[in-house]
Design an enzyme around this catalytic site. Structure first.
Site, PDB file in Angstrom:
ATOM      1  N   TYR A 125       0.818  -1.204   0.000  1.00  0.00           N
ATOM      2  CA  TYR A 125       0.000   0.000   0.000  1.00  0.00           C
ATOM      3  C   TYR A 125       0.858   1.263   0.000  1.00  0.00           C
ATOM      4  O   TYR A 125       0.342   2.358   0.186  1.00  0.00           O
ATOM      5  CB  TYR A 125      -0.941   0.017   1.209  1.00  0.00           C
ATOM      6  CG  TYR A 125      -2.148  -0.862   1.029  1.00  0.00           C
ATOM      7  CD1 TYR A 125      -2.019  -2.244   1.016  1.00  0.00           C
ATOM      8  CD2 TYR A 125      -3.417  -0.322   0.873  1.00  0.00           C
ATOM      9  CE1 TYR A 125      -3.110  -3.066   0.846  1.00  0.00           C
ATOM     10  CE2 TYR A 125      -4.522  -1.138   0.709  1.00  0.00           C
ATOM     11  CZ  TYR A 125      -4.369  -2.500   0.696  1.00  0.00           C
ATOM     12  OH  TYR A 125      -5.460  -3.304   0.529  1.00  0.00           O
ATOM     13  N   LYS A 172       4.802 -14.603   4.042  1.00  0.00           N
ATOM     14  CA  LYS A 172       5.342 -15.305   2.883  1.00  0.00           C
ATOM     15  C   LYS A 172       6.846 -15.017   2.851  1.00  0.00           C
ATOM     16  O   LYS A 172       7.398 -14.605   1.811  1.00  0.00           O
ATOM     17  CB  LYS A 172       4.619 -14.774   1.622  1.00  0.00           C
ATOM     18  CG  LYS A 172       4.747 -15.633   0.407  1.00  0.00           C
ATOM     19  CD  LYS A 172       3.850 -16.844   0.417  1.00  0.00           C
ATOM     20  CE  LYS A 172       4.214 -17.753  -0.740  1.00  0.00           C
ATOM     21  NZ  LYS A 172       3.519 -19.025  -0.765  1.00  0.00           N
ATOM     22  N   ASP A 205      -0.291 -19.122   2.657  1.00  0.00           N
ATOM     23  CA  ASP A 205      -1.141 -20.007   1.839  1.00  0.00           C
ATOM     24  C   ASP A 205      -1.646 -21.187   2.677  1.00  0.00           C
ATOM     25  O   ASP A 205      -2.833 -21.525   2.649  1.00  0.00           O
ATOM     26  CB  ASP A 205      -0.427 -20.477   0.556  1.00  0.00           C
ATOM     27  CG  ASP A 205       1.047 -20.757   0.746  1.00  0.00           C
ATOM     28  OD1 ASP A 205       1.530 -20.640   1.885  1.00  0.00           O
ATOM     29  OD2 ASP A 205       1.725 -21.117  -0.231  1.00  0.00           O
ATOM     30  N   ASP A 229      -5.827  -7.111   4.487  1.00  0.00           N
ATOM     31  CA  ASP A 229      -6.994  -6.763   3.685  1.00  0.00           C
ATOM     32  C   ASP A 229      -7.684  -8.038   3.202  1.00  0.00           C
ATOM     33  O   ASP A 229      -8.892  -8.227   3.354  1.00  0.00           O
ATOM     34  CB  ASP A 229      -6.525  -5.913   2.494  1.00  0.00           C
ATOM     35  CG  ASP A 229      -7.660  -5.480   1.603  1.00  0.00           C
ATOM     36  OD1 ASP A 229      -8.665  -4.986   2.130  1.00  0.00           O
ATOM     37  OD2 ASP A 229      -7.547  -5.635   0.364  1.00  0.00           O
TER      38      ASP A 229
END
Ligand code: ATP
Length: 339
Positions: A125, A172, A205, A229
């Site tokens: 962002y 991640k 994931d 988000d």
């Protein structure tokens, strides 16, 4: 108790309808509030103002607390997102989104009670996107030690204050070794100061799979901006959808309370939107003022509102997104009758 001035930003799309309903319910609860209305988003553009006018920002700085409806940011027209600009300008670095099953709202799972803490100021962002050469574009993911450290400490303090047991960081870092690597390193460092709270790291994931298999495995989630988000909407799906997940954006000085959902243009103006997520955000706001300013009268109002929506939902008084028949204002009136 004296009246507390609070900034209200109706927003656009379904914003004005749900805001009107929420103000009516909060007023019925007896909360001593004077609403100071300001615009943002399309409503501001229509008045010839900036998407996030200085007057709106100044009002939030002055009154410290705002309740905000959703604001649309036109895609691809060079407008900055209102939400991103608001969070960055006021440094509202911690987004808090409690996701819980509600009485009478039957979903696939019955034991969901997760608090999501989202870092609100950086990550992808940052808004830094470049054209490297025609046909090749790049978006920059930013992580700073300062922001990663403060959100981690904030999350652990929240956990301690609310007697939460465990924080899971979804990341991640196996791929984004520097940015997500920094995020988990700072989270782990913070965790060492909070031995009473369990700390866990999980690749995002795998975390998504576990969330939809067995959400009861999770207590609190700590996430960088974009993951926060996405996971917020995923978790909303576990408890009945976007109509029932509230949120708060909190900084060291100001706090802005708003639903997780957007302006839902597909149902705007039809009087069918669910005002509950914004109302629950209003309840968070009342409790925040009780915690930070000693307004126990607001805590009592929050309890009255919560009891009213719990009983309405249980007894089948619901909006259409929850399988009911009521419109936005009819639902608000059903709550007011109970209050
Ligand atoms: P944004 O990108 O602005 O956050 P979004 O992509 O999350 O928006 P929303 O505007 O939140 O999208 O809408 C997603 C879907 O959820 C739409 O079909 C919308 O009608 C529905 N929805 C969102 N909020 C509500 C609500 N309060 N009541 C009923 N349905 C809602």
């Amino acid at each position: 108790m004296s009246k507390r001035e609070i900034v209200i930003i109706p927003g656009d799309g379904i914003g004005p309808e749900i805001t009107a309903a929420v103000i009516k319910v909060i007023e019925a609860s007896g909360a001593e509030i004077t609403w100071i209305e300001h615009v943002a988003g399309l409503a501001a553009l229509e008045k010839g103002l900036d998407v996030l006018p200085d007057e709106t920002l100044e009002a939030i700085k002055e009154h410290k607390v705002a309740l905000k409806g959703p604001c649309t940011t036109p895609i691809g027209e060079g407008f900055t997102s209102v939400n991103v600009k608001l969070r960055k300008t006021l440094d509202l670095y911690a987004a808090v989104r409690p996701v819980r099953n509600l009485p009478g709202v039957i979903t696939r799972f019955r034991n969901v009670d997760i608090v999501i803490i989202r870092e609100n100021t950086e990550g992808l962002y940052s808004g830094v996107e470049n054209i490297i050469t025609p046909g090749v574009v790049m978006s920059m993911k930013v992580a700073t030690e300062k922001a990663c450290t403060r959100i981690s400490h904030w999350a652990f303090e929240y956990a301690r204050h609310r007697q939460r047991k465990k924080i899971t960081v979804l990341h991640k870092a196996n791929i984004m070794k520097l940015t997500d690597g920094l995020f988990i390193r700072k989270s782990k460092e913070a965790s060492r100061e909070y031995g009473d709270i369990q700390y866990e790291e999980m690749i995002i994931d795998a975390g998504c799979m576990k969330l939809v298999q067995d959400p009861a495995l999770f207590d609190m989630l700590l996430l960088e901006n974009l993951y926060g988000d996405l996971i917020s909407d995923l978790c909303a799906g576990l408890v009945g959808g976007l109509g029932v997940v509230p949120g708060a954006n909190i900084g060291d000085r100001e706090a802005v309370f708003e639903a997780v959902h957007g302006s839902a243009p597909d149902i705007a103006g039809k009087g069918v939107a669910n005002p509950l997520a914004l109302l629950m955000s209003g309840v968070m706001m009342l409790n925040h003022l009780a915690d930070t300013e000693g307004r126990e009268d607001f805590r009592a109002c929050a309890v009255r509102i919560k009891n009213a929506y719990d009983s309405a939902l249980q007894e089948g008084d619901r909006t259409r997104d929850l399988g009911g028949k009521l419109g936005t204002m009819e639902f608000a009136d059903a709550l007011i009758r109970r209050i």
